[in-house]
Design a protein around this motif. Structure first.
Motif, PDB file in Angstrom:
ATOM      1  N   THR A 338      51.617   5.732  28.307  1.00  0.00           N
ATOM      2  CA  THR A 338      51.503   5.580  29.941  1.00  0.00           C
ATOM      3  C   THR A 338      50.803   6.973  30.344  1.00  0.00           C
ATOM      4  O   THR A 338      49.918   7.246  31.477  1.00  0.00           O
ATOM      5  CB  THR A 338      52.869   5.634  30.569  1.00  0.00           C
ATOM      6  OG1 THR A 338      53.674   6.699  30.213  1.00  0.00           O
ATOM      7  CG2 THR A 338      53.332   4.444  30.128  1.00  0.00           C
ATOM      8  N   TYR A 341      47.038   6.075  29.814  1.00  0.00           N
ATOM      9  CA  TYR A 341      46.610   4.908  30.585  1.00  0.00           C
ATOM     10  C   TYR A 341      46.981   4.697  31.929  1.00  0.00           C
ATOM     11  O   TYR A 341      46.472   3.948  32.787  1.00  0.00           O
ATOM     12  CB  TYR A 341      46.888   3.348  29.751  1.00  0.00           C
ATOM     13  CG  TYR A 341      46.247   3.550  28.364  1.00  0.00           C
ATOM     14  CD1 TYR A 341      44.791   3.049  28.548  1.00  0.00           C
ATOM     15  CD2 TYR A 341      46.746   3.751  27.262  1.00  0.00           C
ATOM     16  CE1 TYR A 341      44.039   2.916  27.182  1.00  0.00           C
ATOM     17  CE2 TYR A 341      46.094   3.640  26.027  1.00  0.00           C
ATOM     18  CZ  TYR A 341      44.903   3.128  26.240  1.00  0.00           C
ATOM     19  OH  TYR A 341      44.333   3.063  24.824  1.00  0.00           O
ATOM     20  N   GLY A 342      48.020   5.700  32.222  1.00  0.00           N
ATOM     21  CA  GLY A 342      48.604   5.552  33.497  1.00  0.00           C
ATOM     22  C   GLY A 342      47.620   5.765  34.784  1.00  0.00           C
ATOM     23  O   GLY A 342      47.790   5.071  35.922  1.00  0.00           O
ATOM     24  N   GLY A 357      57.610   0.427  36.756  1.00  0.00           N
ATOM     25  CA  GLY A 357      58.397   1.605  35.698  1.00  0.00           C
ATOM     26  C   GLY A 357      59.866   1.533  36.029  1.00  0.00           C
ATOM     27  O   GLY A 357      60.656   1.844  34.927  1.00  0.00           O
ATOM     28  N   PHE A 393      58.530   3.846  28.073  1.00  0.00           N
ATOM     29  CA  PHE A 393      57.505   3.222  28.770  1.00  0.00           C
ATOM     30  C   PHE A 393      57.577   3.061  30.075  1.00  0.00           C
ATOM     31  O   PHE A 393      56.842   3.390  30.854  1.00  0.00           O
ATOM     32  CB  PHE A 393      57.223   1.791  28.062  1.00  0.00           C
ATOM     33  CG  PHE A 393      55.888   1.251  28.476  1.00  0.00           C
ATOM     34  CD1 PHE A 393      54.565   1.562  28.188  1.00  0.00           C
ATOM     35  CD2 PHE A 393      55.957  -0.118  29.437  1.00  0.00           C
ATOM     36  CE1 PHE A 393      53.777   1.067  28.531  1.00  0.00           C
ATOM     37  CE2 PHE A 393      54.876  -0.586  30.034  1.00  0.00           C
ATOM     38  CZ  PHE A 393      53.681  -0.087  29.481  1.00  0.00           C
ATOM     39  N   LEU A 397      55.945   5.212  33.282  1.00  0.00           N
ATOM     40  CA  LEU A 397      55.232   4.609  34.430  1.00  0.00           C
ATOM     41  C   LEU A 397      55.617   5.083  36.054  1.00  0.00           C
ATOM     42  O   LEU A 397      55.016   4.733  36.950  1.00  0.00           O
ATOM     43  CB  LEU A 397      55.589   2.941  34.307  1.00  0.00           C
ATOM     44  CG  LEU A 397      54.797   2.131  33.347  1.00  0.00           C
ATOM     45  CD1 LEU A 397      55.221   0.610  33.341  1.00  0.00           C
ATOM     46  CD2 LEU A 397      53.155   2.313  33.570  1.00  0.00           C
TER      47      LEU A 397
END
Length: 483
Positions: A338, A341-342, A357, A393, A397
């Motif tokens: 994350t 790519y967050g 999240g 994960f 998020l």
């Protein structure tokens, strides 16, 4: 910590972007690596806590302070370190901080008693607070556009990597027991790396300053530190000592200390100074919601990941330090994913990403509680992998977009001050999490619940908090209109 710190530490840059000194890739790598060391030190220590306790005959409260003292030093001095860099030179403060971090790492490694280790951890945290702001401020003052965005992304990935590999590195170093060093290798490894970093920084990093630096709120930082210490000490030492009178007096004294801090901040702001926690920023609805979310997340995350899990898995579950680190790896990998790519997902989903999240994190901790209740103490890194991956994960998020979403709803003129408040609260809550969540876990573990039941109770409590935060996060979506 995220790129938003740059606004808190660089109110005005020394020169316009067109005249900026180029920041070469090797210099940028040196900066990022310098910031990586303090972040790594926060995550690498947790799997070594049981070994430290055994070797130095430390109580559970003292082990909580090994984590908490470092975090509080960073929290109270983070913005101060940034403003000192603005005034005296960011390269200079970076070098002072990195040298201090290296020296105190050596002192931690050779500490003969838990008292020496705790003092060294405080100074180590102060040194880390001098390093980190200079990294982000230098990037901001020397890079623009895509170059700056790429550098900030590298910094974010470094934080995720510190969480992901710190656990494994700590476990490997303690388990390998090279030269019979045991847990001391966790600190000693920073020394040669720090020396190389200092040598590279002297040659490669250009000097920058702010054109007009703000006055450092040393009184505010001292009052914040006093408040946190009076809260942290009784929470960590009260339970093993049987809650003597001084612990209750300290807890009671935190109330007037908070009031005194608030009065000082109001007066500083009215006089035109730069307070550590500007009251006008706290009046913004988006900031109030963001602070509530930050307190809920970082307190539970810090208490669980930095303290509770290591004691539980290396206690009744009889895992080795390496197995404890491997058990945390799926959570850290989820967080690392994350981190990468967050930022893209944040652009698409905004605060909705944080809502998702919280839900995913809650599911992960609920599954972890089920595993602990049904399999304990017969658990292993493989059996814990699924719930830890889900929880990691979800945690990523929440954490990765939190500051960006909150600050996007704060007026630009106040975004820098807001980022300083959020980052201070982040470090504060990471430290206090070890005290509050850790104390609750230890209290339950000493009853018929045992460590497995206590771990499950903490996991379920985090699940409940995660679900409670989802409607709060929904308010963040529209808070900018009414702020």
């Amino acid at each position: 910590m995220t790129d938003q710190l740059q606004a808190a530490t660089t109110p005005v840059t020394a020169r316009p972007p067109a005249a900026a000194v180029p920041l070469k890739p090797v210099a940028l790598t040196t900066l990022i690596f310098g910031a990586f060391l303090p972040m790594l030190s926060f995550f690498v220590i947790n799997v070594a806590l049981p070994a430290i306790g055994s070797d130095l005959r430390a109580t559970s409260g003292e082990l909580q302070l090994v984590v908490g003292s470092y975090g509080i030093a960073v929290a109270t001095l983070l913005v101060v370190g940034g403003r000192l860099g603005d005034t005296f030179g960011r390269k200079r403060l970076f070098l002072i901080g990195l040298i201090g971090f290296t020296v105190t790492s050596l002192i931690c490694a050779i500490a003969p008693t838990i008292g020496v280790l705790l003092v060294a951890r405080v100074v180590q945290g102060a040194a880390g607070a001098a390093v980190t702001p200079q990294v982000l401020a230098t990037i901001t003052s020397l890079l623009t556009g895509q170059h700056r965005a790429r550098a900030m992304a590298m910094y974010g990935v470094a934080g995720g990597a510190a969480a992901a590999f710190g656990q494994i590195l700590g476990g490997v170093l303690v388990e390998a027991n090279v030269f019979d060093l045991g847990w001391r290798a966790v600190f000693l490894v920073n020394v040669p790396v720090g020396i190389l970093g200092v040598a590279a920084a002297i040659r490669l990093i250009p000097e920058t300053k702010a054109a007009k630096a703000q006055r450092v709120d040393l009184v505010g930082a001292a009052l914040l530190a006093l408040t946190l210490v009076m809260l942290l000490l009784p929470l960590t030492e009260g339970r093993p000592l049987g809650w003597p009178l001084w612990t209750w007096l300290c807890l009671a004294a935190t109330i007037p200390a908070v009031v005194l801090l608030g009065v000082h901040q109001h007066r500083a702001e009215r006089s035109g100074a730069a307070p550590l926690i500007p009251p006008t920023v706290l009046r913004l609805k988006a900031m109030r919601i963001g602070l509530l979310l930050a307190v809920a997340f970082f307190t539970t995350f810090g208490g669980f990941m930095m303290f509770v899990f290591a004691l539980a898995t290396q206690g009744e579950a009889r895992m080795s330090p390496l197995e404890g680190g491997l058990s945390l790896l799926p959570m850290a990998v989820g967080f690392l994913i994350t981190s990468i790519y967050g930022p893209r997902l944040q652009v698409r989903y905004g605060a909705g990403l944080i809502v998702r999240g919280w839900i995913i994190q809650g599911v992960g901790y609920a599954v972890l509680a089920a595993v602990a209740l049904t399999l304990w103490p017969d658990v292993s890194p493989l059996k814990l992998a699924v719930p830890m991956l889900i929880a990691g994960f979800g945690s990523g998020l929440v954490m990765v977009p939190l500051m960006g979403v909150v600050l996007s709803q704060v007026p630009p003129a106040q975004a820098g001050l807001g980022s300083g408040i959020l980052l201070t609260s982040q470090q504060t809550c990471l430290a206090l999490g070890a005290a509050t969540v850790g104390t609750a876990y230890l209290a339950l573990a000493g009853t018929s619940w045992d460590q497995g039941g206590a771990l499950a109770a903490v996991a379920l409590a985090i699940t409940a908090i995660s679900l409670l935060m989802t409607p709060v996060t929904h308010q963040l979506r529209t808070s900018g209109k009414g702020a």
